[in-house]
Design an enzyme around this catalytic site. Structure first.
Site, mmCIF file in Angstrom:
data_model
loop_
_atom_site.group_PDB
_atom_site.id
_atom_site.type_symbol
_atom_site.label_atom_id
_atom_site.label_comp_id
_atom_site.label_asym_id
_atom_site.label_seq_id
_atom_site.Cartn_x
_atom_site.Cartn_y
_atom_site.Cartn_z
ATOM 1 N N ASP A 47 0.874 -1.070 0.226
ATOM 2 C CA ASP A 47 -0.413 0.391 -0.010
ATOM 3 C C ASP A 47 1.007 0.651 0.342
ATOM 4 O O ASP A 47 1.723 0.945 -0.607
ATOM 5 C CB ASP A 47 -1.291 -0.200 1.701
ATOM 6 C CG ASP A 47 -2.030 1.076 0.669
ATOM 7 O OD1 ASP A 47 -2.400 1.630 0.005
ATOM 8 O OD2 ASP A 47 -3.190 0.930 1.968
ATOM 9 N N ASP B 92 -3.699 7.393 -3.475
ATOM 10 C CA ASP B 92 -4.619 8.018 -3.890
ATOM 11 C C ASP B 92 -5.431 8.786 -2.274
ATOM 12 O O ASP B 92 -5.124 8.741 -1.539
ATOM 13 C CB ASP B 92 -6.193 6.822 -3.447
ATOM 14 C CG ASP B 92 -5.849 5.901 -2.870
ATOM 15 O OD1 ASP B 92 -4.933 5.107 -2.767
ATOM 16 O OD2 ASP B 92 -6.831 5.185 -1.958
ATOM 17 N N CYS C 49 -15.186 -22.540 19.459
ATOM 18 C CA CYS C 49 -14.084 -22.385 17.913
ATOM 19 C C CYS C 49 -13.466 -24.066 17.524
ATOM 20 O O CYS C 49 -13.113 -24.294 18.919
ATOM 21 C CB CYS C 49 -13.484 -21.456 17.601
ATOM 22 S SG CYS C 49 -12.588 -21.258 16.707
ATOM 23 N N CYS D 121 -10.723 -24.112 16.302
ATOM 24 C CA CYS D 121 -9.060 -24.247 15.480
ATOM 25 C C CYS D 121 -8.158 -24.596 16.310
ATOM 26 O O CYS D 121 -8.427 -25.269 17.485
ATOM 27 C CB CYS D 121 -9.320 -22.652 15.449
ATOM 28 S SG CYS D 121 -8.200 -21.697 16.536
ATOM 29 N N CYS E 167 -7.914 -22.326 19.828
ATOM 30 C CA CYS E 167 -8.863 -23.148 21.121
ATOM 31 C C CYS E 167 -8.840 -24.198 21.455
ATOM 32 O O CYS E 167 -8.762 -24.630 22.222
ATOM 33 C CB CYS E 167 -10.122 -22.334 19.978
ATOM 34 S SG CYS E 167 -9.594 -20.235 19.514
HETATM 35 N N1 GUN Z 1 -6.397 0.635 3.079
HETATM 36 C C1 GUN Z 1 -7.307 1.296 3.495
HETATM 37 N N2 GUN Z 1 -8.674 2.039 3.011
HETATM 38 C C2 GUN Z 1 -7.685 2.055 1.893
HETATM 39 C C3 GUN Z 1 -7.667 3.514 0.725
HETATM 40 O O1 GUN Z 1 -9.011 3.385 0.699
HETATM 41 N N3 GUN Z 1 -6.664 3.577 0.106
HETATM 42 C C4 GUN Z 1 -5.001 2.607 0.649
HETATM 43 N N4 GUN Z 1 -4.573 3.232 -0.870
HETATM 44 N N5 GUN Z 1 -5.451 1.680 1.151
HETATM 45 C C5 GUN Z 1 -6.062 1.420 2.106
HETATM 46 ZN ZN ZN Z 2 -9.947 -20.499 17.888
#
Ligand code: GUN
Ligand code: ZN
Length: 656
Positions: A89, A124, A274, A276, A279
């Site tokens: 990201d 963005d 759960c 898993c 747990c």
């Molecule tokens: N992580 C969670 N929401 C967003 C988003 O709208 N844009 C970006 N780049 N990362 C995110």
């Molecule tokens: Zn669990």
């Protein structure tokens, strides 16, 4: 090829996403890995949960000197000690949370490229749900501009373009459409985190729907910041292929456990609901007694076990065609989620979803409750009962006034049969009175005789009328009335079938099912002549249909629909003018399809927009010459968007 659809249900896709570091089966979840503090390493996650792909943050990597240096020198995969598909990201989320982030779009995209990430993300602008229209519009315009600016910097990385627009839904579509012709490879639906945190699930559903309405169908779609399994089925049913989660770690830090039905504090649980490994091993008291960091790790593991198990369940539901059932069942877990699913019944959304709804599934359609009747298949049933049904009975003069007609009117009678206990409704009932048409009114509406072996009429499990919820009952009543009105029917009590004059069931099945599949008029063309029906000795069901000397149809055992032989295809081609049932291919594809090879999406010029995934179709050249017959695998808008991959699986070609 970056993305392929392997199986489908609702608008959900079981897909294969190909990256430079391997293939990913979608839908899936990529856990967020923080390069500074990580409870679990990506390799541990692969071993424990089957994690296929991870996401980390390029802003964090770039900000810390040591990390930046190592990432630039050795690549992001070395930093994470992970050789699988990886996404980064950009820092948008930090900007949204902290406000002041010093970052340049082209710099951060270039950095992601330079550290060798598989999917890089533009910087963005996060549009929050409380933003007014003008502010949202400006942010969307800037986001689009930044995406355009980023394209030349992507290098060998795939580029992710994020759809923003907040709750101004038309802006979402506009933003998504602006990406259609850009050289980007991947999409996220952004700005949804606050909406999810406030459990505004109806808005979330609309944000996804409107984003999807504008996006190309040949790129994977990721719901940004979504990591709670509660919403996975709904999001997948609306076409989301990937999710990312830092929630597993954040929740663990707060002592919270995710379940597919919601969230609970460990401290408040007397027992662990759960199975898993975590747990099962510790039990509630054991887990509570763990020292701080160990407890946090154990809870993170539990959260990921639950999330990945839910995705396996969802992929299974796509494979067997029970995704709508899962969506409806999950909706019962949260009132706002139920409201979101109910929203999908709005006519616009239902129409969008109907376009992606496959013609049939291998598993029977099942009723879950009051949300079932608004599935897209019910819209299709209602529509086709009006447009793809040709009455056979002769009009008779009404002898007295009824609620449906006046004395002296010429009306057709529809014999209304009592809802039988088993299926199919008509076959095996002896002959029917040929003077009128016949139907059984059940939870799927009025089911005409001859259609009762086709999907979903035979392949379904629903309560009898008296066991339905009121909303569904209302749907049945309206659908019946629309059917009666469309064909000028008056309901009648069916008389006993005549011995000689009785309707031949097999013939009726050819007629009704062909009209349903191909359009009104196809059925008549397929029974005009010396019809010979061959039934299976084992099941007593129709298997093949010959007209004169020619084999025209075979029955598809799993859904009761016809497959077309060439001779049958010629009849449908002649009976229904272009573009009905046609997929028109470019000249350079023709010789291959004539030779029986499949039609690839990039060779399709135009097609009948009324075709649906799984439909039998006629493959024609640009002069409307029939060249092959086969099964359509995609929805029309997918065929237009996909530049590669199979569109029609050709069953038989017609050599010159
Ligand atoms: N992580 C969670 N929401 C967003 C988003 O709208 N844009 C970006 N780049 N990362 C995110
Ligand atoms: Zn669990």
């Amino acid at each position: 090829m970056t993305f392929e659809i392997l199986e489908r249900a609702a608008a959900g896709r079981l897909g294969r996403f190909t990256t430079a570091h391997g293939k990913v089966t979608t839908p899936t979840l990529m856990p967020v890995v923080n390069p500074n503090i990580s409870l679990l390493t990506p390799r541990q996650m692969r071993d424990q949960f089957g994690t296929q792909m991870v996401i980390t943050n390029s802003y964090v990597l770039n900000k810390h000197e040591a990390l930046r240096t190592k990432a630039l020198a050795e690549g992001v995969h070395k930093v994470l000690d992970w050789d699988g598909p990886t996404m980064t990201d950009s820092g948008t989320f930090q900007m949204y949370v902290y406000g002041d982030v010093q970052l340049q779009n082209d710099t951060i995209v270039g950095f992601q490229r330079d550290i060798g990430v598989d999917v890089a993300t533009c910087f963005d602008i996060f549009v929050t749900p409380d933003m007014g229209r003008a502010e949202a519009e400006a942010a969307v315009a800037a986001t689009i501009a930044r995406t355009k600016e980023a394209v030349p910097h992507k290098g060998n990385s795939l580029l992710n373009a994020t759809v923003q627009g907040g709750v101004h839904y038309d802006l979402r579509k506009l933003c998504a459409e602006a990406y259609r012709d850009l050289d980007v490879d991947y999409h996220t639906i952004g700005g949804v985190v606050p909406v999810m945190e406030q459990q505004m699930y109806p808005e979330l559903a609309e944000m996804i729907l409107w984003s999807q309405a504008g996006l190309r169908k040949d790129r994977p779609v990721h719901l940004f910041g979504a990591g709670h399994p509660l919403i996975f089925p709904l999001a997948v049913a609306l076409g989301c292929d990937l999710f990312d989660s830092s929630a597993y770690a954040k929740y663990a830090k707060d002592g919270r456990m995710m379940f597919e039905w919601g969230t609970a504090h460990l401290a408040e649980l007397a027992e662990l609901p759960c199975a898993c490994p975590v747990c099962s091993k510790h039990g509630a008291d054991g887990l509570k007694a763990l020292p701080g960091k160990e407890k946090e790790t154990a809870l993170a593991e539990h959260n990921l076990h639950v999330s990945f198990a839910d995705l396996r369940r969802i992929r299974t539901a796509i494979q067997e065609g029970s995704l709508w059932e899962l969506v409806e069942q999950r909706s019962a877990c949260h009132p706002m989620l139920a409201a979101a699913t109910r929203k999908l019944g709005d006519p616009t959304y239902q129409a969008w979803l109907e376009q992606r709804e496959p013609v049939s599934h291998t598993r029977a359609l099942r009723y879950t409750g009051s949300l079932t009747h608004q599935r897209p298949i019910f819209r299709r049933i209602r529509e086709r009962l009006q447009t793809r049904f040709v009455p056979q009975g002769e009009p008779v003069e009404m002898e007295m006034d009824t609620g449906f007609a006046n004395k002296g009117d010429m009306r057709r009678e529809l014999g209304m049969h009592k809802e039988p206990g088993g299926k199919p409704y008509f076959a095996g009932r002896g002959s029917l009175d040929a003077a009128m048409d016949h139907a059984v009114v059940c939870a799927l509406g009025p089911v005409p005789a001859g259609l009762d072996e086709a999907y979903p009429f035979a392949q379904s499990v629903l309560p009898r009328l008296e066991g339905l919820d009121r909303g569904h009952m209302g749907w049945v009543g309206e659908t019946k009335d629309l059917f009666l009105a469309a064909h000028g029917f008056v309901p009648a009590i069916p008389g006993p079938g005549g011995k000689d004059g009785g309707v031949q069931f097999g013939k009726l099945q050819v007629l009704r099912t062909a009209d349903w599949q191909f359009g009104a008029g196809a059925g008549a063309a397929l029974i005009a002549g010396d019809l010979r029906l061959e039934t299976s000795r084992a099941t007593g069901k129709l298997r093949t249909v010959h007209l004169g000397d020619e084999h025209i149809l075979s029955l598809r055992a799993h859904d009761g629909f016809w497959t077309l032989k060439i001779a049958g295809a010629r009849l449908v081609h002649k009976a229904l003018p272009s573009p009905a049932n046609r997929v028109v291919v470019a000249a350079d594809s023709v010789p291959f399809n004539r030779a029986g090879k499949s039609v690839f999406a990039q060779f399709v010029k135009t097609m009948d927009e009324g075709l649906r995934p799984g439909d039998e179709c006629l493959v024609v050249d640009e002069q409307d010459t029939l060249i092959a017959v086969g099964q359509l695998l995609l929805a029309p808008d997918e065929v237009h968007d996909f530049k590669k991959g199979m569109a029609v699986r050709v069953r038989e070609g017609i050599p010159v």
